[in-house]
Write an enzyme that holds these catalytic residues in place. Structure first.
Site, PDB file in Angstrom:
ATOM      1  N   CYS A  73       0.858  -1.177   0.000  1.00  0.00           N
ATOM      2  CA  CYS A  73       0.000   0.000   0.000  1.00  0.00           C
ATOM      3  C   CYS A  73       0.899   1.234   0.000  1.00  0.00           C
ATOM      4  CB  CYS A  73      -0.867  -0.021   1.253  1.00  0.00           C
ATOM      5  SG  CYS A  73      -1.843   1.478   1.495  1.00  0.00           S
ATOM      6  N   CYS A 187      -0.986   3.489  -6.470  1.00  0.00           N
ATOM      7  CA  CYS A 187      -1.898   2.889  -5.493  1.00  0.00           C
ATOM      8  C   CYS A 187      -2.067   1.456  -5.961  1.00  0.00           C
ATOM      9  CB  CYS A 187      -3.245   3.617  -5.497  1.00  0.00           C
ATOM     10  SG  CYS A 187      -4.542   2.729  -4.589  1.00  0.00           S
TER      11      CYS A 187
END
Ligand code: DGL
Length: 265
Positions: A73, A187
């Site tokens: 992440c 992302c």
């Protein structure tokens, strides 16, 4: 040695990194944890998000006793790697915006970065641009919507092209007659949207996904060679921090990566 890995994200996005780890090291025993109780991370303030992840990670490391943790992440990695490394002796492999490879690949020197608002604001991201893309015009686009849209698509919900296009369009710019030719998927949710992104993009670009490089980094940090061809995928488990059941479409996706739904406790 069989590596035991904990792969962590706020949602299903981290599976784009896990997919590459599976390709290179199918023998690894993997626990995948999605912090759906905290999702989306993109709009959290930095301080509370850091405290939240550090506390949660303490519990997860105790529970799964991994050899290494992959923070799959960008929103978390650009913030919490230093406090996690201070607290735990095991290696943490982060996922940070692939700005360096994008700057190297761009011919027009106009580069877009699609990220969450959190990643977009981080000093870490600004430093990457300063250090590795000073020759480029970099357009940082922070979207609160794209990761939730990816989650919706992967739950099997219908999402309009227009909704996706609206989020990515600001990354497509023209500077002194030169157009964006390279876009960083900063992302981990976004690689799962790649076909939709290509379909709605105003013009073709190169999309840069760092997952393969992160998987290589996992091997190098653990001093492991790639598994030879034909090695079977070790069973893995996938947990949600909310304790809710995974949706049916998600269970099918998890199965592709050899993961079965499990509980953290
Ligand atoms: N997958 C996460 C990332 O790479 C973010 C999604 C979220 O907003 O929680 O940044």
């Amino acid at each position: 040695m069989t590596a035991r890995l904990l792969v962590f994200d706020s949602g299903i996005g981290g599976l784009s990194v896990l997919r590459e780890i599976r390709r290179q090291l199918p023998s690894a025993e993997i626990a995948y944890v999605a912090d759906d109780a905290g999702f989306p991370y993109g709009d959290w303030e930095a301080g509370p998000l850091s405290d939240h992840i550090v506390a949660l990670m303490g519990r997860l490391i105790e529970r799964f006793a991994p050899d290494a943790v992959v923070i799959a992440c960008n929103t978390a990695s650009t913030l919490v790697l230093p406090p996690l490394r201070t607290r735990h002796a095991i290696p943490f492999i982060g996922t940070v915006p692939a700005i360096k490879p994008a700057a190297e690949r761009s011919n027009s020197h106009v580069v877009g970065v699609l990220a969450t608002p959190g990643t977009m604001k981080r000093d870490y991201t600004r430093e990457l641009i300063k250090s590795f893309a000073s020759e480029c015009h970099v357009r940082l686009v922070g979207s609160s919507e794209l990761a939730p849209l990816a989650e919706a698509i992967m739950r099997g919900d219908a999402v309009d092209d227009a909704a996706i296009r609206a989020e990515i369009e600001p990354a497509f710019i023209e500077v002194d007659g030169k157009r964006t030719d390279t876009i960083v998927l900063a992302c981990t949710h976004y690689p799962f949207l790649i076909e939709r992104l290509e379909a709605v993009a105003p013009w073709p670009v190169t999309w840069v996904d760092p997952a393969e490089a992160i998987a290589r980094r996992v091997l190098s940090v653990l001093s492991l060679a790639r598994d030879p061809a034909g090695v079977a995928m070790a069973a893995g488990q996938a947990c949600l921090t909310s304790g809710k059941p995974w949706a049916q479409a998600q269970v099918r996706l998890l199965a592709q990566f050899g993961l079965s739904p499990a509980q953290i406790a």
